[in-house]
Design a protein around this motif. Structure first.
Motif: not given
Lengths: 220, 74
Positions: A146-175
């Motif tokens: 969880y991050a309150p500024n998740v859209e900013e992280l997405e825009a900055n390229g700070q999302v390094a890894f994302r769970y494949a579709p339907r494989q998110n095991p924990n409910g993370s924001l934006n997978d």
């Protein structure tokens, strides 16, 4: 290339991290009371349950003497990887954005998951291709990013890894499975690349992260 | 001073523990329960109560995801 792997009371994946790093370089354990990290080129904060996850996962480990040195090392651009509990410690230390919350299922989840490399320009992902999928085990009870500024992280390229579709095991924001700092030298993820380095256990995809650090060091 | 710090998940952050309680109570025959949040309670003796705020910010709570409230219990 020398990897230093921190060890806290309650760490449990530090030996696998040493084993994984030793496949691409030299690796040694660093006890958390030791403020002097010695001559290491990269640092791994491993998984486990540092200080029994008391108070909040990572909250107490974050203040150990070794972490002060890790913060200084990271601020100088040194490559730092946090895996699972190590990811939680790096978030608590402010080296990575966001926080990890209880899984929405309230269950400890253990599963082999596919994660997509979203940013292949970090110190720990440069040996992978953007969009490449890695098969890596995940095992945690508190991995909901969880991050309150998740859209900013997405825009900055700070999302390094994302769970494949339907494989998110924990409910993370934006997978989101893993993030990096703005500079890209500090990376954290919930799944365990150090458990995916030998064909015996089904996948060697995790080696890409450790090989990336070797490449990043060569390029510095 | 004896202090009590109440720590709760921030408004708007999914609280699966609270939701689990909401679902469990009707099974025991209790009705009309909603909006449940599960947090944490820290009780501590402190010599200098002016430090409590900093203790909460640095360690007792994670201000990114949690709200806290400091109470004096005499």
């Amino acid at each position: 290339m020398r990897f230093g792997i921190l060890q806290f009371p309650g760490s449990c994946d530090e030996r696998d991290a040493v084993e994984a790093a030793a496949r691409v370089g030299d690796a040694e354990l660093l006890w958390h009371r030791e403020g002097n990290l010695g001559q290491v080129d990269a640092i791994i904060v491993p998984g486990g349950f540092s200080y029994g996850d008391y108070l909040r996962a990572g909250a107490i480990a974050r203040f150990s003497p070794a972490m002060e040195s890790v913060i200084a090392f990271a601020n100088e651009g040194g490559p730092v990887l946090g895996i699972c509990n190590g990811f939680q410690v790096l978030c608590e230390a402010g080296l990575l954005p966001g926080a990890l919350l209880r899984n929405t299922s309230l269950r400890f989840r253990c599963a082999q998951v596919d994660i997509e490399v979203v940013n292949a320009e970090t110190a720990w992902t440069s040996a992978a291709s953007p969009g490449e999928t890695l098969s890596i085990p995940a095992k945690h009870g508190e991995g909901r990013f969880y991050a309150p500024n998740v859209e900013e992280l997405e825009a900055n390229g700070q999302v390094a890894f994302r769970y494949a579709p339907r494989q998110n095991p924990n409910g993370s924001l934006n997978d989101i499975a893993g993030v990096c700092n703005e500079r890209g030298n500090v990376v954290g993820l919930m799944p365990h690349p150090e458990h995916a380095v030998d064909a015996l256990t089904g996948s060697t995809d995790g080696l890409k992260l450790f090989a990336s650090a070797v490449g990043a060091l060569a390029g510095r | 001073m004896r202090a009590r710090v109440l720590i709760r998940p921030k408004e708007g952050i999914l609280d699966p523990q609270g939701e689990a309680v909401v679902r469990a109570l009707p099974a025991l025959g209790f009705s009309g329960v909603s909006n449940v949040h599960v947090g944490r309670l820290v009780e501590l003796d402190v010599e200098d109560e002016s430090q409590l705020e900093a203790m909460c910010q640095k360690l007792l709570a994670n201000p990114l995801i949690e709200d806290y409230e400091i109470q004096s219990v005499g």
